[in-house]
Design a protein around this motif. Structure first.
Motif, PDB file in Angstrom:
ATOM      1  N   GLU A  16       0.836  -1.202   0.000  1.00  0.00           N
ATOM      2  CA  GLU A  16       0.000   0.000   0.000  1.00  0.00           C
ATOM      3  C   GLU A  16       0.873   1.254   0.000  1.00  0.00           C
ATOM      4  OE1 GLU A  16      -3.474   2.108   2.774  1.00  0.00           O
ATOM      5  OE2 GLU A  16      -2.681   0.129   3.311  1.00  0.00           O
ATOM      6  N   ALA A  17       1.955   1.236   0.756  1.00  0.00           N
ATOM      7  CA  ALA A  17       2.851   2.400   0.802  1.00  0.00           C
ATOM      8  C   ALA A  17       3.472   2.653  -0.568  1.00  0.00           C
ATOM      9  CB  ALA A  17       3.929   2.170   1.851  1.00  0.00           C
ATOM     10  N   CYS A  18       3.923   1.579  -1.225  1.00  0.00           N
ATOM     11  CA  CYS A  18       4.515   1.729  -2.559  1.00  0.00           C
ATOM     12  C   CYS A  18       3.486   2.272  -3.547  1.00  0.00           C
ATOM     13  CB  CYS A  18       5.073   0.385  -3.044  1.00  0.00           C
ATOM     14  SG  CYS A  18       6.513  -0.206  -2.128  1.00  0.00           S
ATOM     15  N   ALA A  19       2.240   1.800  -3.447  1.00  0.00           N
ATOM     16  CA  ALA A  19       1.182   2.281  -4.339  1.00  0.00           C
ATOM     17  C   ALA A  19       0.907   3.764  -4.110  1.00  0.00           C
ATOM     18  CB  ALA A  19      -0.082   1.452  -4.127  1.00  0.00           C
ATOM     19  N   LEU A  20       0.933   4.196  -2.870  1.00  0.00           N
ATOM     20  CA  LEU A  20       0.705   5.613  -2.565  1.00  0.00           C
ATOM     21  C   LEU A  20       1.820   6.484  -3.154  1.00  0.00           C
ATOM     22  CD1 LEU A  20      -0.480   5.313   1.140  1.00  0.00           C
ATOM     23  CD2 LEU A  20      -1.792   6.336  -0.740  1.00  0.00           C
ATOM     24  N   LEU A  21       3.057   6.027  -3.038  1.00  0.00           N
ATOM     25  CA  LEU A  21       4.161   6.802  -3.595  1.00  0.00           C
ATOM     26  C   LEU A  21       4.075   6.853  -5.121  1.00  0.00           C
ATOM     27  CD1 LEU A  21       7.141   5.530  -1.399  1.00  0.00           C
ATOM     28  CD2 LEU A  21       6.128   7.805  -1.355  1.00  0.00           C
ATOM     29  N   PRO A  50       7.482  18.532   1.555  1.00  0.00           N
ATOM     30  CA  PRO A  50       6.797  17.464   0.810  1.00  0.00           C
ATOM     31  C   PRO A  50       5.319  17.791   0.606  1.00  0.00           C
ATOM     32  CG  PRO A  50       7.130  16.825   3.082  1.00  0.00           C
ATOM     33  CD  PRO A  50       7.906  18.103   2.891  1.00  0.00           C
ATOM     34  N   THR A  51       4.816  17.391  -0.545  1.00  0.00           N
ATOM     35  CA  THR A  51       3.374  17.529  -0.792  1.00  0.00           C
ATOM     36  C   THR A  51       2.628  16.271  -0.367  1.00  0.00           C
ATOM     37  OG1 THR A  51       3.678  16.728  -3.056  1.00  0.00           O
ATOM     38  CG2 THR A  51       3.735  19.123  -2.704  1.00  0.00           C
ATOM     39  N   HIS A  52       3.336  15.129  -0.377  1.00  0.00           N
ATOM     40  CA  HIS A  52       2.751  13.847   0.023  1.00  0.00           C
ATOM     41  C   HIS A  52       3.688  13.195   1.054  1.00  0.00           C
ATOM     42  CE1 HIS A  52       0.587  14.664  -3.634  1.00  0.00           C
ATOM     43  NE2 HIS A  52      -0.248  13.669  -3.396  1.00  0.00           N
ATOM     44  N   LEU A  53       3.180  12.958   2.248  1.00  0.00           N
ATOM     45  CA  LEU A  53       3.973  12.339   3.308  1.00  0.00           C
ATOM     46  C   LEU A  53       3.390  10.964   3.623  1.00  0.00           C
ATOM     47  CD1 LEU A  53       6.402  13.117   5.100  1.00  0.00           C
ATOM     48  CD2 LEU A  53       4.766  13.764   6.871  1.00  0.00           C
ATOM     49  N   VAL A  54       4.180   9.922   3.373  1.00  0.00           N
ATOM     50  CA  VAL A  54       3.719   8.545   3.575  1.00  0.00           C
ATOM     51  C   VAL A  54       4.397   8.007   4.840  1.00  0.00           C
ATOM     52  CG1 VAL A  54       3.602   6.226   2.602  1.00  0.00           C
ATOM     53  CG2 VAL A  54       3.386   8.224   1.106  1.00  0.00           C
ATOM     54  N   ASP A  55       3.621   7.816   5.887  1.00  0.00           N
ATOM     55  CA  ASP A  55       4.111   7.378   7.194  1.00  0.00           C
ATOM     56  C   ASP A  55       4.155   5.851   7.237  1.00  0.00           C
ATOM     57  OD1 ASP A  55       4.589   6.784   9.834  1.00  0.00           O
ATOM     58  OD2 ASP A  55       3.067   8.149  10.634  1.00  0.00           O
ATOM     59  N   VAL A 139      17.468  -4.119   0.680  1.00  0.00           N
ATOM     60  CA  VAL A 139      16.289  -4.669   0.011  1.00  0.00           C
ATOM     61  C   VAL A 139      15.307  -3.516  -0.196  1.00  0.00           C
ATOM     62  CG1 VAL A 139      14.429  -6.363   0.117  1.00  0.00           C
ATOM     63  CG2 VAL A 139      16.669  -6.878   1.145  1.00  0.00           C
ATOM     64  N   ILE A 140      14.951  -3.276  -1.458  1.00  0.00           N
ATOM     65  CA  ILE A 140      14.181  -2.083  -1.830  1.00  0.00           C
ATOM     66  C   ILE A 140      12.912  -2.513  -2.565  1.00  0.00           C
ATOM     67  CG2 ILE A 140      14.231   0.007  -3.248  1.00  0.00           C
ATOM     68  CD1 ILE A 140      17.349  -0.081  -2.859  1.00  0.00           C
ATOM     69  N   HIS A 141      11.791  -1.878  -2.195  1.00  0.00           N
ATOM     70  CA  HIS A 141      10.523  -2.154  -2.878  1.00  0.00           C
ATOM     71  C   HIS A 141      10.035  -0.882  -3.567  1.00  0.00           C
ATOM     72  CE1 HIS A 141       9.254  -6.187  -1.127  1.00  0.00           C
ATOM     73  NE2 HIS A 141      10.412  -5.921  -0.520  1.00  0.00           N
ATOM     74  N   GLY A 142       9.395  -1.051  -4.739  1.00  0.00           N
ATOM     75  CA  GLY A 142       8.865   0.093  -5.476  1.00  0.00           C
ATOM     76  C   GLY A 142       7.821  -0.347  -6.483  1.00  0.00           C
ATOM     77  N   ARG A 143       7.441   0.586  -7.337  1.00  0.00           N
ATOM     78  CA  ARG A 143       6.371   0.296  -8.301  1.00  0.00           C
ATOM     79  C   ARG A 143       6.752  -0.837  -9.249  1.00  0.00           C
ATOM     80  NH1 ARG A 143       5.488   5.281 -12.255  1.00  0.00           N
ATOM     81  NH2 ARG A 143       6.250   6.568 -10.532  1.00  0.00           N
ATOM     82  N   ALA A 164      14.836   5.630  -5.661  1.00  0.00           N
ATOM     83  CA  ALA A 164      13.971   6.459  -6.502  1.00  0.00           C
ATOM     84  C   ALA A 164      12.853   7.046  -5.632  1.00  0.00           C
ATOM     85  CB  ALA A 164      13.382   5.615  -7.630  1.00  0.00           C
ATOM     86  N   PRO A 165      12.217   8.135  -6.089  1.00  0.00           N
ATOM     87  CA  PRO A 165      11.171   8.766  -5.267  1.00  0.00           C
ATOM     88  C   PRO A 165      10.004   7.841  -4.917  1.00  0.00           C
ATOM     89  CG  PRO A 165      11.856  10.236  -7.029  1.00  0.00           C
ATOM     90  CD  PRO A 165      12.510   8.923  -7.293  1.00  0.00           C
ATOM     91  N   ASP A 166       9.787   6.810  -5.726  1.00  0.00           N
ATOM     92  CA  ASP A 166       8.663   5.907  -5.450  1.00  0.00           C
ATOM     93  C   ASP A 166       9.125   4.601  -4.817  1.00  0.00           C
ATOM     94  OD1 ASP A 166       9.973   4.918  -7.639  1.00  0.00           O
ATOM     95  OD2 ASP A 166       8.160   4.318  -8.709  1.00  0.00           O
ATOM     96  N   GLU A 167      10.344   4.566  -4.273  1.00  0.00           N
ATOM     97  CA  GLU A 167      10.861   3.348  -3.668  1.00  0.00           C
ATOM     98  C   GLU A 167      10.993   3.498  -2.153  1.00  0.00           C
ATOM     99  OE1 GLU A 167      13.579   1.111  -6.979  1.00  0.00           O
ATOM    100  OE2 GLU A 167      14.537   2.748  -5.874  1.00  0.00           O
TER     101      GLU A 167
END
Length: 291
Positions: A16-21, A50-55, A139-143, A164-167
């Motif tokens: 869910e966090a990766c999807a939000l980013l 930041p415009t989007h903060l993912v906690d 170990v990195i997760h992203g889109r 990357a910004p979405d990772e």
């Protein structure tokens, strides 16, 4: 000052966090909030907007310390204090255990995370230096799914990493050294808990005859990124370590670093201090290995 306005999200899972980013769009200033010990003050001073903060602080799969035998995997969201106090850290990652008490204060370590410090990429920070010296794997997760990245090459510049910004950094794998080993960590800071002006980390392995078979040495605060010193390592391997070969190896340190001046320390000071700290770290490592 108060932070600029932003949208706040608190996902329950890594997916869910990766999807939000990814869904925020390439034009959005997306930031991941873990412990918040660096990002929140920067937001309060409006150095970060930041415009989007993912906690990600409540994502369970980012927590925990797992002993895998030849390596220890630490969830990126694990609090620094929890890692510092865990017996697995003391037994299998003594260099990380030696460095953690230098990270801020115990109050900040109660909130700060292992992954947050690495993702920030501060050249003076202790945890990125230890990860580089031990050749950790991230170990990195992203889109685009999951990938792994070695610490070497991950830190690209001041506060810049290969993320990357979405990772999201999900876990750190620290290799465990076998055999007779020892380590040392030293740093100079204006006050205990302040950012280090210069730091040094070293780990060595000895054979049954006391010959150095493996060495890992690095410095912080001496370049735009934490810096490993393979020339020093090569000068140590194959030798019986005493004060003389250690002094000979660290003599090359001033020529291997590229420090900058700041209001707290000049480049000349950092260049003078670095070899002394490396020497102390190596002497501690030798003493620990011989104990």
């Amino acid at each position: 000052m108060k932070p600029a306005a932003f949208d706040y999200f608190r996902p329950a899972t890594l997916a869910e966090a990766c999807a939000l980013l990814a869904g925020a769009g390439d034009d959005a200033d997306r930031r991941v909030l873990a412990g918040g010990q660096s990002l929140v003050p920067m937001m309060a001073m409006r150095l970060a907007r930041p415009t989007h903060l993912v906690d990600i602080s409540r994502i369970a799969e980012l927590q925990g310390i797992r002993d895998r035998g030849d390596h220890v995997e630490i969830g990126a969201g694990t609090r620094q204090r929890a890692v510092e106090k865990d017996p697995v850290t003391a037994r299998k990652l003594p260099l990380l255990a030696a460095a953690l008490p230098h990270v801020g204060h115990h109050q900040t370590r109660n909130r700060g995370t292992i992954g947050g410090s690495i993702a920030l990429g501060d050249a003076s920070a202790e945890i990125p230096l230890v990860a580089l010296v031990l050749n950790a794997t991230f170990v990195i997760h992203g889109r685009n799914g999951r990938r792994e990245a070695p610490a070497k090459g991950f830190f690209e510049g001041p506060m810049m990493t290969a993320l990357a910004p979405d990772e999201i950094l999900a876990a750190i794998r620290f290799p465990v050294w076998s055999g007779v080993t020892g380590c040392g960590f030293h740093e100079i800071a204006p006050r205990r808990g302040d950012y280090a002006l210069v730091s040094a980390a070293a780990q060595i392995a000895l054979d049954a005859d006391g010959i150095c078979t493996r060495a890992a040495v690095g410095v912080g605060g001496c370049a735009p990124t934490p810096l490993r010193l393979p020339a020093v390592e090569d000068a140590l391997v194959g030798k019986r370590l005493t004060d003389a070969p250690i002094a000979e190896a660290v003599a090359s340190v001033p020529g291997l670093i590229d420090p900058e001046s700041s209001t707290h320390a000049s480049d000349a000071y950092r260049r003078r201090a670095a070899p002394h700290l490396v020497q102390r770290a190596l002497r501690d490592a030798l003493a620990a290995a011989a104990a």
